[in-house]
Structure formats: C-alpha cells, structure tokens
Design a protein around this motif. Structure first.
Motif, mmCIF file in Angstrom:
data_model
loop_
_atom_site.group_PDB
_atom_site.id
_atom_site.type_symbol
_atom_site.label_atom_id
_atom_site.label_comp_id
_atom_site.label_asym_id
_atom_site.label_seq_id
_atom_site.Cartn_x
_atom_site.Cartn_y
_atom_site.Cartn_z
ATOM 1 N N PRO A 92 57.846 13.130 -17.095
ATOM 2 C CA PRO A 92 57.517 13.389 -15.682
ATOM 3 C C PRO A 92 58.650 14.024 -14.890
ATOM 4 C CG PRO A 92 57.849 11.038 -16.075
ATOM 5 C CD PRO A 92 57.812 11.694 -17.421
ATOM 6 N N SER A 93 59.879 13.991 -15.410
ATOM 7 C CA SER A 93 60.998 14.598 -14.685
ATOM 8 C C SER A 93 60.828 16.105 -14.539
ATOM 9 C CB SER A 93 62.314 14.292 -15.404
ATOM 10 O OG SER A 93 62.281 14.760 -16.738
ATOM 11 N N PHE A 94 59.969 16.721 -15.370
ATOM 12 C CA PHE A 94 59.751 18.163 -15.283
ATOM 13 C C PHE A 94 58.716 18.530 -14.221
ATOM 14 C CE2 PHE A 94 61.831 17.938 -19.343
ATOM 15 C CZ PHE A 94 62.495 19.144 -19.471
ATOM 16 N N ASP A 95 57.913 17.575 -13.788
ATOM 17 C CA ASP A 95 56.925 17.865 -12.750
ATOM 18 C C ASP A 95 57.651 18.201 -11.447
ATOM 19 O OD1 ASP A 95 54.858 17.381 -14.497
ATOM 20 O OD2 ASP A 95 54.611 15.285 -13.895
ATOM 21 N N GLY A 96 57.361 19.367 -10.910
ATOM 22 C CA GLY A 96 58.052 19.802 -9.700
ATOM 23 C C GLY A 96 59.338 20.553 -9.970
ATOM 24 N N PHE A 136 69.676 30.101 -14.094
ATOM 25 C CA PHE A 136 69.366 29.150 -15.164
ATOM 26 C C PHE A 136 70.501 29.019 -16.177
ATOM 27 C CE2 PHE A 136 68.150 33.168 -17.042
ATOM 28 C CZ PHE A 136 68.401 33.025 -18.396
ATOM 29 N N LEU A 137 71.484 29.915 -16.121
ATOM 30 C CA LEU A 137 72.620 29.835 -17.035
ATOM 31 C C LEU A 137 73.667 28.827 -16.583
ATOM 32 C CD1 LEU A 137 73.091 33.668 -17.658
ATOM 33 C CD2 LEU A 137 72.005 32.014 -19.188
ATOM 34 N N SER A 138 73.606 28.388 -15.334
ATOM 35 C CA SER A 138 74.618 27.468 -14.809
ATOM 36 C C SER A 138 74.228 26.023 -15.087
ATOM 37 C CB SER A 138 74.798 27.675 -13.304
ATOM 38 O OG SER A 138 73.630 27.289 -12.608
ATOM 39 N N GLU A 139 75.226 25.176 -15.255
ATOM 40 C CA GLU A 139 74.980 23.772 -15.577
ATOM 41 C C GLU A 139 74.296 23.043 -14.428
ATOM 42 O OE1 GLU A 139 77.423 20.092 -17.683
ATOM 43 O OE2 GLU A 139 78.518 21.723 -16.721
ATOM 44 N N GLY A 140 74.669 23.367 -13.186
ATOM 45 C CA GLY A 140 74.106 22.685 -12.035
ATOM 46 C C GLY A 140 72.629 22.943 -11.822
ATOM 47 N N PHE A 141 72.110 23.991 -12.431
ATOM 48 C CA PHE A 141 70.698 24.345 -12.308
ATOM 49 C C PHE A 141 69.793 23.203 -12.771
ATOM 50 C CE2 PHE A 141 66.852 26.329 -14.074
ATOM 51 C CZ PHE A 141 66.470 27.193 -13.064
ATOM 52 N N ILE A 156 67.262 17.072 -13.839
ATOM 53 C CA ILE A 156 66.672 16.710 -15.128
ATOM 54 C C ILE A 156 67.590 15.697 -15.811
ATOM 55 C CG2 ILE A 156 65.951 17.570 -17.394
ATOM 56 C CD1 ILE A 156 64.184 18.583 -15.171
ATOM 57 N N PRO A 157 67.057 14.598 -16.368
ATOM 58 C CA PRO A 157 67.910 13.630 -17.077
ATOM 59 C C PRO A 157 68.745 14.313 -18.154
ATOM 60 C CG PRO A 157 65.698 12.747 -16.792
ATOM 61 C CD PRO A 157 65.642 14.180 -16.345
ATOM 62 N N GLU A 172 69.586 13.680 -21.146
ATOM 63 C CA GLU A 172 69.068 13.757 -22.514
ATOM 64 C C GLU A 172 67.919 14.765 -22.653
ATOM 65 O OE1 GLU A 172 66.857 10.392 -20.431
ATOM 66 O OE2 GLU A 172 68.900 11.194 -20.522
ATOM 67 N N GLN A 173 67.420 15.295 -21.533
ATOM 68 C CA GLN A 173 66.328 16.270 -21.582
ATOM 69 C C GLN A 173 66.770 17.674 -21.165
ATOM 70 O OE1 GLN A 173 63.132 14.652 -19.179
ATOM 71 N NE2 GLN A 173 63.160 12.692 -20.261
ATOM 72 N N ARG A 174 68.052 17.859 -20.895
ATOM 73 C CA ARG A 174 68.503 19.150 -20.368
ATOM 74 C C ARG A 174 68.504 20.253 -21.420
ATOM 75 N NH1 ARG A 174 73.338 16.863 -16.402
ATOM 76 N NH2 ARG A 174 71.889 15.733 -15.013
ATOM 77 N N ASP A 175 68.766 19.913 -22.677
ATOM 78 C CA ASP A 175 68.679 20.944 -23.713
ATOM 79 C C ASP A 175 67.260 21.500 -23.782
ATOM 80 O OD1 ASP A 175 71.313 20.578 -24.264
ATOM 81 O OD2 ASP A 175 71.029 19.665 -26.239
ATOM 82 N N LEU A 176 66.286 20.606 -23.726
ATOM 83 C CA LEU A 176 64.892 21.043 -23.731
ATOM 84 C C LEU A 176 64.595 21.915 -22.516
ATOM 85 C CD1 LEU A 176 61.981 21.029 -24.717
ATOM 86 C CD2 LEU A 176 61.670 18.820 -23.560
#
Length: 208
Positions: free
Chosen positions: A105-109, A119-124, A128-129, A131-135
C-alpha cells in the motif's frame, strides 16, 4: 549490465476497432505509426507485470524468482504519473502466469512528474519504505523508458522490421547512491497486434 526484454503494448486508434471486428486484420499492419494521433495528456492506466530472478554470483544458479503486478497511471494533473495496486509475489519461474502477491500500500498515491530525471535522486523515494525502494526504482525507471519509447520512437517503426535508435546507443543511467544501468543498444520490433480491455493495440518487442 542489465539485460532486458519487454513487450510494449501501444494503443492504436479506437475508430479502427470496427475494422478488426470485421476481420480485416491486414489494415493494421499497413498503418503508418506516424499518422496515429497520440492520446497525449489524457488519463490512462496500464497493467504492468515485472519479473526478475536473483542468481548466485558464483554459480549463476537461481536463488529465487519474483514478480510484481501494478497499475501505472499517466495523464495525472500537472503531467504527473503514478502507481497503485502494487503487489509482490514469489513465483516458480518466468513461465508462471498466475500468482497472488502481497499488497504494497505504500505505493498507492506515489506520483511524480512523468518525464523528469528526479527519479535518479535518493530523496525521490523518501516516502517509500527502505526495503521497497529498489522495487520503486525499477518500476519508475522502466516506466520512464517505456513511456519515452512510446512517445518518441513508435512513429519510426514498420511492421516486422528491426529498429535501433542511434541516439540511445551507449546510454548510461546512474542513480544516486545506488547502481548504474548501462545500455549498449536498444532494439524494437513491431511484431503483431492484439486486443486489451477492448482496445486495439500494437505489440512491440523491446530489447536492450
């Protein structure tokens, strides 16, 4: 180096759907993609499936195989794109079609300006949790690439002919504090047509 192969589904004009229903399939293969009017900034949803394997670094044997299903949205307000209905599953192999994943659900919104390099920057990915940022990076970077190809390359394709965009040769994408994707070539082939959600689509194979 990340080797990729995708199937792009590009919408053709709805008005041609009547012809397909009457069985005149040849009409589609004679279309000039450059003459097809783009949906532009209209709101659209795309069903996305992403599969990948984790391999043993020494032996190359498969450790596990994973899959994500998601809905990618374009044409949001202020030229934004976004995600919803994202789920993650462990699958047997790439051939497995049906799977039930765990909802994320963290991806909703989760939305952003569609064609931007932020989207190349880490702060982007701050919302997102960890453990889900690679995805999240995979989904966003693949979507940017697919949308860019659909917008800027599709009108150069002819049915069943390979097309290699010269401007995309030896292209590197570097993420802040993560990895660099290197693409030495990109190849597209318009290989067929199909129907998805009652809309006529071109099937384009993408390889890099």
């Amino acid at each position: 180096m990340k080797a990729s192969a995708y199937i792009l589904v590009v919408l053709l004009p709805v008005s041609t759907g009547i012809t397909a229903q009457e069985g005149n399939i040849d009409h589609y293969f004679m279309l000039n993609p450059g003459e097809i009017q783009s949906a532009g900034s209209e709101y659209q949803e795309y069903d996305v499936t992403l599969k990948w394997q984790n391999l043993d670094a020494l032996t190359g044997s498969m450790i596990n195989c994973n899959a994500v299903k998601a809905t990618y949205m374009t044409g949001l307000e202020n030229d934004y794109a976004g995600w919803k209905n994202v789920s993650l599953a462990r699958i047997d192999d790439f051939q497995q079609q049906e799977f039930k994943g765990t909802e994320l659900p963290s991806f909703d919104g989760f939305s952003y300006r569609a064609m931007d390099t932020a989207f190349l920057s880490e702060g982007f990915y701050g919302n997102i949790p960890a453990e889900q940022r690679d995805l999240a990076r995979w989904l966003v970077s693949d979507a940017v690439q697919m949308q860019g190809l659909a917008d800027y390359v599709f009108d150069s394709l002819t049915y069943n002919d390979e097309f290699l965009p010269v401007l995309l040769e030896d292209n590197d994408i570097r993420f802040e504090n993560w990895v660099k994707f290197s693409s030495r070539y990109q190849k597209l082939i318009w290989s067929g047509i199909g129907r998805h959600h009652d809309e006529i689509c071109a099937i384009v194979k993408f390889e890099s």
